[in-house]
Design an enzyme around this catalytic site. Structure first.
Site, short mmCIF file in Angstrom:
data_model
loop_
_atom_site.label_atom_id
_atom_site.label_comp_id
_atom_site.label_asym_id
_atom_site.label_seq_id
_atom_site.Cartn_x
_atom_site.Cartn_y
_atom_site.Cartn_z
N THR A 52 30.07 58.46 95.35
CA THR A 52 28.99 59.43 95.12
C THR A 52 29.04 60.12 93.76
O THR A 52 28.23 61.01 93.49
CB THR A 52 29.00 60.50 96.22
OG1 THR A 52 30.30 61.10 96.28
CG2 THR A 52 28.65 59.90 97.56
N TYR A 53 29.96 59.74 92.87
CA TYR A 53 29.92 60.30 91.50
C TYR A 53 28.80 59.64 90.72
O TYR A 53 28.74 58.41 90.65
CB TYR A 53 31.25 60.03 90.78
CG TYR A 53 32.46 60.75 91.29
CD1 TYR A 53 32.38 61.89 92.07
CD2 TYR A 53 33.73 60.27 90.97
CE1 TYR A 53 33.53 62.53 92.53
CE2 TYR A 53 34.88 60.91 91.42
CZ TYR A 53 34.77 62.04 92.20
OH TYR A 53 35.91 62.67 92.64
N SER A 54 27.84 60.34 90.10
CA SER A 54 27.68 61.78 90.11
C SER A 54 26.38 62.10 90.84
O SER A 54 25.32 62.17 90.23
CB SER A 54 27.60 62.32 88.70
OG SER A 54 28.70 61.88 87.91
N GLY A 62 26.88 56.83 92.26
CA GLY A 62 27.02 55.41 91.95
C GLY A 62 27.26 55.10 90.49
O GLY A 62 27.70 54.01 90.14
N GLN A 63 26.99 56.08 89.59
CA GLN A 63 27.12 55.81 88.15
C GLN A 63 28.55 55.49 87.75
O GLN A 63 28.80 54.57 86.95
CB GLN A 63 26.63 57.01 87.33
CG GLN A 63 25.24 57.51 87.64
CD GLN A 63 25.28 58.70 88.59
OE1 GLN A 63 25.93 58.67 89.63
NE2 GLN A 63 24.56 59.76 88.24
#
Length: 314
Positions: A52-54, A62-63
């Protein structure tokens, strides 16, 4: 760079665990690649991220995994790396969730973003405190047997639920957590040392603290309310601007001057000198910041340094 073994595994890691929350958030893809390249060239091999970042930027996250996956694929270095990621955090679309269905879906999505067949260390990021621990561990059992995950760890899980998880694993022959990721640093000692350290010692857990530099406070960058605007994290550090906080910064300055190094390096060296700590999770957004992290495992604080830092941070 000397590596240490994660207890109860065959994983060998550097004592700085790069915090991948900055990848795709405060660092763009090109900048992320540069920092990761420098980290690897310096002899380090351990990166921590999460599915879940960011999420606070785009609602879903996902990033970080995507950038890390692109970097490993471009550099063809997956076999050199130890990759930790996590499951269970909230996003704009869903609350905290460590149900079996969510884990089975999320692990495949993480593998796709990371462009890899396996995750070395997979954490329960946040406990939803609703899902039975047996259900969560049975999901991990399934993905370990499928070869998707090698080992599991726990992050924001209460001491009681952690103990319950070990009991359930023993009773039902399910996988056991091998690592703990607690909030722990010179400004935040009590919860870990009082409530988690006994569990760590009983079960031989590896420990990888997050917020190792107290969101940057222990770098010495924030010494007044006027300094809090220096970064996106500064606003959350006002509570450290007190008698204890200033005493810790003074002690870090004193020890750093003695060893001709930086306050952040000293803060990490103190953490790494604690008997139960395996590696510190910490991020950097420039090569100069990265150097302060790289220097920490080789800085040997003497007894006088450790006593001083221990006293001011109690």
């Amino acid at each position: 760079m000397r590596k240490v073994n994660i207890a109860n595994t065959d994983l060998k890691v550097s004592r700085i665990n790069f915090g991948g929350n900055v990848l795709g958030w405060t660092l763009n893809e090109g900048e992320s690649f540069e920092i990761l390249d420098a980290f690897l060239v310096a002899g380090f091999n351990f990166v921590d991220t999460a599915d879940t970042y960011s999420w606070w930027v785009n609602g879903i996250g996902g990033q970080s995994e995507t950038i890390l996956g692109k970097w490993m694929n471009t550099r063809n270095n997956r076999d050199q790396m130890v990759i930790a990621t996590k499951v269970g955090s909230q996003t704009k679309n869903h609350p905290k969730d460590i149900s079996k269905a969510h884990i089975l879906q999320s692990v495949d999505e993480s593998l796709q973003r990371l462009q890899t067949d396996y995750i070395d260390l997979y954490y329960t990021h946040f406990d939803d405190e609703i899902t039975p621990v047996e259900e969560t561990l049975s999901a991990y059992d399934e993905i370990i047997k499928a070869g998707k995950v090698r080992y599991i760890g726990a992050s924001n899980v209460s001491p009681n639920r952690l103990i319950e998880s070990f009991e359930a694993a023993e009773t039902n022959s399910l996988p056991k957590y091998v690592a703990l990721q607690p909030h722990y640093n010179l400004m935040e000692r009590t919860n870990y040392e009082t409530n988690y350290k006994p569990i760590v010692e009983k079960h031989g857990l590896a420990v990888f603290p997050y917020y190792s530099l107290a969101s940057g406070f222990l770098t010495g960058k924030y010494r007044s309310e006027a300094d809090l605007g220096k970064s996106v994290r500064g606003g959350g550090l006002k509570h450290y601007l007190n008698e204890k906080g200033f005493a810790v910064l003074d002690a870090l300055d004193e020890v750093a001057s003695k060893h001709n190094t930086q306050a952040a390096t000293v803060a990490l060296a103190w953490q790494l000198a604690q008997t139960t700590i395996t590696a510190s999770i910490v991020s950097a957004t420039s090569k100069s910041q990265l150097q302060t992290l790289i220097d920490a495992p080789s800085l040997k604080l003497d007894k006088e340094d450790l006593v001083l830092l221990d006293e001011v941070s109690k």
